[in-house]
Design a protein around this motif. Structure first.
Motif, mmCIF file in Angstrom:
data_model
loop_
_atom_site.group_PDB
_atom_site.id
_atom_site.type_symbol
_atom_site.label_atom_id
_atom_site.label_comp_id
_atom_site.label_asym_id
_atom_site.label_seq_id
_atom_site.Cartn_x
_atom_site.Cartn_y
_atom_site.Cartn_z
ATOM 1 N N ASN A 240 0.821 -1.207 0.000
ATOM 2 C CA ASN A 240 0.000 0.000 0.000
ATOM 3 C C ASN A 240 0.855 1.257 0.000
ATOM 4 O OD1 ASN A 240 -2.566 1.155 0.033
ATOM 5 N ND2 ASN A 240 -2.619 1.335 2.260
ATOM 6 N N ASN B 161 0.208 -0.086 -4.051
ATOM 7 C CA ASN B 161 0.638 -1.329 -4.673
ATOM 8 C C ASN B 161 1.649 -1.068 -5.791
ATOM 9 O OD1 ASN B 161 0.422 -4.207 -5.012
ATOM 10 N ND2 ASN B 161 -0.645 -3.800 -6.940
ATOM 11 N N VAL C 24 -4.149 2.360 -3.979
ATOM 12 C CA VAL C 24 -4.107 2.225 -2.511
ATOM 13 C C VAL C 24 -5.349 1.517 -1.970
ATOM 14 C CG1 VAL C 24 -2.654 4.209 -1.969
ATOM 15 C CG2 VAL C 24 -5.105 4.558 -2.380
#
Ligand code: PMP
Length: 356
Positions: A160, A162, A168
């Motif tokens: 996060n 990615n 996200v």
């Protein structure tokens, strides 16, 4: 003469090796390397000075505990020093996390496509990768990931933003996911690109870790802090996870040069975060220009953008290289393009326009 090979673990068969990322010179022409999500800015003078100063000590082993760096991180993030573990890049720490939790017969869950190291380090340990497809090829499907957790699952990676899709997961869905994952399964929030996030609904993993003993946050000095070549990353985790990381660390795996440069970077954070701000502005410029050219580009919260190209991926990467820009192709899927120096970004935009 017949020679026998040494006995290697069968688990290593067929594991892909890391793609080294070629140096930035295509066909003898100067080229911009937008393929490894590096920071295009050179080291700040003060950071360079501290690294050069430390170089004079390399006849000695470094401080194995990275004490000065750990103390600095503890203060910066408001966490106990015992909850910190440093390592040889955050990929080194990720490999230690798997080593500490998963072996043959165990499962490691992560989204796919995501960071290329996850399948490699999972399979090196002999554990089984469980890959949960991204929705629309771009976004974590946290419900499906929670469904994929079984009694054999030891660890789940959530990247996060990615890599490589730049997308996200936000607070509400992440918290719902964490509530669903059994408390004896380690959830690793890989926040290598944390400093580039501008979406306020994305939670800071270090806040989520505080009251969740099974959450571990991975961070790195390689991206926003510009120390990719020095190999230093860290994890924030409760005991006994942090203790296991200290146990599985390669002794002296973070050089004194890297330790001193990382401390100096934390002390120069304002200047470094100003550079991040410029990269974020440049990210907006690049994405807007691509959209104006007619491309579909997911909103990026990292220092790169993602272009879905399917079968045209390798041709697109070759066209960029021809124009003097190295991008990162994922055959049959798309390309990841790092936000670099303005001139490199402009060359890339020119190549993208010509390709359409
Ligand atoms: N996590 C993610 C998501 C990454 O993209 C990267 C680097 N490409 C890393 C971890 C590892 O970075 P490092 O080992 O340099 O800290």
């Amino acid at each position: 003469m017949s020679e026998k090979n040494p006995k290697l673990r069968g688990a290593l068969d067929g594991i892909p090796t890391y793609k080294p990322g070629r140096p930035a010179a295509a066909g003898g022409r100067a080229a911009y390397k937008l393929s490894s999500n590096e920071n295009p800015y050179p080291p700040l003078p003060g950071v360079l000075e501290s690294a050069v100063g430390a170089a004079g000590t390399f006849n000695r082993y470094p401080d194995m505990a990275c004490s000065a760096l750990v103390a600095e991180l503890a203060e910066r993030f408001g966490v106990p020093a015992e909850h910190l573990a440093t390592g040889t890049g955050s990929v080194g720490v990720a490999q230690q996390l798997i080593q500490a939790t998963a072996g043959p017969g165990d499962e490691v869950v992560y989204a796919w496509r995501s960071f290329e190291a996850y399948p490699i380090i999972t399979r090196i340990s002999g554990a089984r990768p469980v890959e949960v497809p991204l929705t629309s090829g771009e976004v974590h499907d946290l419900d499906a990931m929670a469904d994929a957790v079984t009694e054999r699952t030891r660890l789940v990676f959530v990247c996060n933003p990615n890599n490589p899709t730049s997308t996200v997961v936000r607070r509400a869905e992440l918290e719902r996911f964490l509530d669903r994952v059994p408390s004896d399964v380690l959830v690793v929030l890989d926040e290598a690109y944390r400093e580039f996030i501008r979406d306020e609904q994305v939670p800071d993993g270090i806040e989520l870790y505080r009251d969740r003993p099974n959450v571990c946050v991975l961070r790195t000095f390689s991206k926003a802090y510009g120390l990719a070549g020095l190999r230093v990353g860290f994890a924030v985790a409760h005991e006994p996870v942090a203790a296991a990381l200290r146990k599985t660390a390669v002794p002296f795996g973070v050089s004194r040069i890297a330790q001193d440069a990382a401390v100096a970077s934390l002390r120069s954070e304002d200047a470094l975060l100003e550079r991040v701000e410029s990269l974020v502005a440049e990210r907006t410029r690049v994405r807007d220009a691509l959209i104006a050219q007619g491309w579909t580009v997911p909103e990026s919260q990292a220092n790169f953008v993602w272009l879905r190209l399917g079968e045209r991926t390798l041709d697109f990467a070759a066209a960029c290289e021809e124009a003097g820009v190295m991008v990162r192709p994922f055959a049959g899927e798309g390309v990841r393009v790092t936000i670099g120096e303005d001139a490199g970004n402009d060359l890339f935009l020119g190549a993208a326009e010509a390709f359409r």
